[in-house]
Design an enzyme around this catalytic site. Sequence first.
Site, PDB file in Angstrom:
ATOM      1  N   GLY B 241     -15.300   8.402  21.155  1.00  9.90           N
ATOM      2  CA  GLY B 241     -15.673   8.360  19.752  1.00  9.90           C
ATOM      3  C   GLY B 241     -17.160   8.570  19.522  1.00  9.90           C
ATOM      4  O   GLY B 241     -17.965   8.577  20.462  1.00  9.90           O
ATOM      5  N   HIS B 242     -17.541   8.670  18.258  1.00  6.47           N
ATOM      6  CA  HIS B 242     -18.934   8.982  17.920  1.00  6.47           C
ATOM      7  C   HIS B 242     -19.877   7.855  18.355  1.00  6.47           C
ATOM      8  O   HIS B 242     -19.548   6.689  18.253  1.00  6.47           O
ATOM      9  CB  HIS B 242     -19.106   9.296  16.439  1.00  6.47           C
ATOM     10  N   ASN B 243     -21.056   8.261  18.816  1.00  9.53           N
ATOM     11  CA  ASN B 243     -22.109   7.316  19.204  1.00  9.53           C
ATOM     12  C   ASN B 243     -21.776   6.458  20.433  1.00  9.53           C
ATOM     13  O   ASN B 243     -22.454   5.466  20.695  1.00  9.53           O
ATOM     14  CB  ASN B 243     -22.476   6.399  18.035  1.00  9.53           C
TER      15      ASN B 243
END
Lengths: 348, 348, 348
Positions: B241-243
Amino acid sequence: MNASKTLGEIAQRIGGKVEGDVHARVGGVASLEAAGKTQLSYFANPRYRKALLGTQALAVIAREDAPHVEGMNWIRVANPALAFAQVADWFNPRTQPPPGVDKAARIHPEACIHPSACIMANVVIEKGAVVGAHTVLFPGVFIGEGVVLGEGCWLYPNVVVMDKVEVGNRVTIYAGAVLGADGFGYVFDVEKKAHVKIPQTGVVHIEDDVEIGAGTCIDRATTGETVIGRGTKIDNLVQIGHNVHIGPLGLICGQVGIAGSTTIGAGVVLAGQVGIADHVEIGNRVMVSAQTGIGRDVEDGAQVSGYSGFRHVDWLKFMLSAHKLPELLKEVGRLKRRIEELEKEENL
Amino acid sequence: MNASKTLGEIAQRIGGKVEGDVHARVGGVASLEAAGKTQLSYFANPRYRKALLGTQALAVIAREDAPHVEGMNWIRVANPALAFAQVADWFNPRTQPPPGVDKAARIHPEACIHPSACIMANVVIEKGAVVGAHTVLFPGVFIGEGVVLGEGCWLYPNVVVMDKVEVGNRVTIYAGAVLGADGFGYVFDVEKKAHVKIPQTGVVHIEDDVEIGAGTCIDRATTGETVIGRGTKIDNLVQIGHNVHIGPLGLICGQVGIAGSTTIGAGVVLAGQVGIADHVEIGNRVMVSAQTGIGRDVEDGAQVSGYSGFRHVDWLKFMLSAHKLPELLKEVGRLKRRIEELEKEENL
Amino acid sequence: MNASKTLGEIAQRIGGKVEGDVHARVGGVASLEAAGKTQLSYFANPRYRKALLGTQALAVIAREDAPHVEGMNWIRVANPALAFAQVADWFNPRTQPPPGVDKAARIHPEACIHPSACIMANVVIEKGAVVGAHTVLFPGVFIGEGVVLGEGCWLYPNVVVMDKVEVGNRVTIYAGAVLGADGFGYVFDVEKKAHVKIPQTGVVHIEDDVEIGAGTCIDRATTGETVIGRGTKIDNLVQIGHNVHIGPLGLICGQVGIAGSTTIGAGVVLAGQVGIADHVEIGNRVMVSAQTGIGRDVEDGAQVSGYSGFRHVDWLKFMLSAHKLPELLKEVGRLKRRIEELEKEENL
């Protein structure tokens, strides 16, 4: 393609018996809920009794013991679902596209493409690959060096088949699937502090009549073969690790993961999101419930649920009991206090 | 490429010691079970003892303490699996394709492609992208605006690298993987009754020597970076997922899912189908069993199994006990009745 | 595109109130930790208090009750996350590419492409397909026969949309997703010993404002439709089976699997790796925790965790108790012995 057919013609094709108007013309197939006055449906599962009683279908394929419906035309068969599948296929045959190689396909001069195959735009076929009669490759398919594709295969858009993979006859591979990516094999070099890649020099072998779902990945073997047995059907987004052997007639549902070197027998059913560890042996006719994790061998004919080692019957018992555990903890505390009271009195 | 080599030459390359015929010629490598009379195999795991005793291999790489096999040629090393990987690589080097840009590739005039790179048919490279020396892009690969690919990268067919993603050196990405799709970020607008998209304006940064499996998805950050650390190896159909920040030398197995903003230390091993929630911190050298769900921070060096919070040892204890729970419920009922009897008699 | 804007302008756009310098110029947005002296951030979750106190941001969007920060510029709003999303979008609008059909796209003469659409290289669009105004198709996208795409859709590289799928307006589909692959339907023919395919003759219908993540697969119906409701957002590597109906405004996280014929209400949230069996009815506003397995209907507004049938509150209680089970087994053994002692003495 969709020319109407009479109930008599349909019954003959599926070995059924008409009760009603043998000359009634059917235009197509539909579900009981959606069927219109020229459509044919089927009834097998009692769950759909209500839908049967309310259906607008012209005729219904069913067993003798189906509920009575006033004025309905029937085609009686022993296996309505199977018969319906055969009729649906008759009304909706997959249309063979014209043979030939699209001008925007890139075929290596040393690849061998049967003249009856259909190769669409932006397909790339590498050196030494072989494509069999009537096989259809949709746009964006990649066929690596030395790949062998049998006859009557359908590879949907953007499927990737890497070098030296062997695919049998009448295999269907849905969009975006990947056959023959490297297996996940590394050994840690303590000196260099690095995961060193173990070259994956084996192949993948897909037997006849297999279907492989969209986005599914089947890795090539470290050495030797990863094998998918004859007539097995695999759903979408499944991961099959290197050196896995799956027997014939399996049903592998969506998002299942099977780690490397595991062997799976014939006729095995793995429900959705099942995970099987590496080097496990699953016997024939094993049925595994959804989301189950398996870390040990499973014998022929077993039904497995929940975490590794639970037989299905035991998993159900455990789940029923599990709700009661918090209260059980309190109850045991209370019993302990009552025993202490009794012991005190006993000591007096 | 596959020219035979003597046991002496092989031993020298891997720092091993020959016991047997230093001049014996080896044609290739194989597993113990499959090896023929001109092939080399290895023995490390006692699980394969039977295979060792029955092997047809010409020679076996093994430690000094391997079981005795009459007439076998040996190459003795401290780490047979690592040595075998090095020999397999020597016999099966990945062949660098000729440099150049295929005429059916579409390269933006403001992209910068090193002359030694190999860009195959139907690759699309957008404005401002940079492709490093000796990097290989297979058919159907998409490289978005401003992407930077380092040297010696291999991107297999239909890999997608979206805008501004940065990829280091010697990165291998298997077919169909997607780097830099938008992270899954929305905030609910109660007035408009809609999920409003939070623009994902960050990037993905893949460090050197990373491998990314087929179909794996690594999302761009909301702002800032999603990072995969040096030397980490990621299997197929993984979702990052993002980050998310993953440290170096990780092993992330098939179908793992890591939600946004989670950080993972160095040398972490996540087995198949593990799920990690968002904003979790996983320490260094953590090992997580297959299918485990993690919702809270995990300290350095921990082994985690089952549902969130179980340490592996505790999860094993729980699973052993779990089978006994239905019977335990009945036993407690029986004890309660016996206590009631005792209490009745006490009251007399 | 990234021209600076004053705090006053920004506050006006989002309906907020400036506390500080209305003329201060903001160059872009960033997180609290990463923001520089010309950037705007936001504060909503107390988890980020420390980041707020240490931020270098020029200004912060926050509610009135945010912690005090000396010298900070504020834009006060009721919903900071929503306001930030709107500002981020203003600073980073998705740039509409120029309209037109790339010369390397392959468009069937009987397909209908709106002149304002952008069709990039290596896109293939088949007979009878319709592509609406301002819709953007990235390289490698495949659009099958009779597909309808609405206005303002964005399909990223290598997305596959199979025959007769209908997609509404303002739908975004991330790279590698597959719409309309065949559902997984077979019936076993005992005579021929084969899994016979049930033709999947239905369609997929995606309503307006839906987003579909990278690698996600949504299967066509057996007959009828698989439906994704208006404004629903689906993450990566999700599997949606044939004939599933998902209501509007859902949030379906990564690697979720929903088996065939299941219906899901409005505003349902499914966390990562959830699995839902076939023919299940999930009500409106249901929230399901990560990795949960659901095999039975769930009523409106329920929160569900763990294995099928656990309400979230009960699952937490069970997990807290589960750690204590091994010790509980021993304790019950000890209590049993103490009861035996008491009974012996009673019998004397």
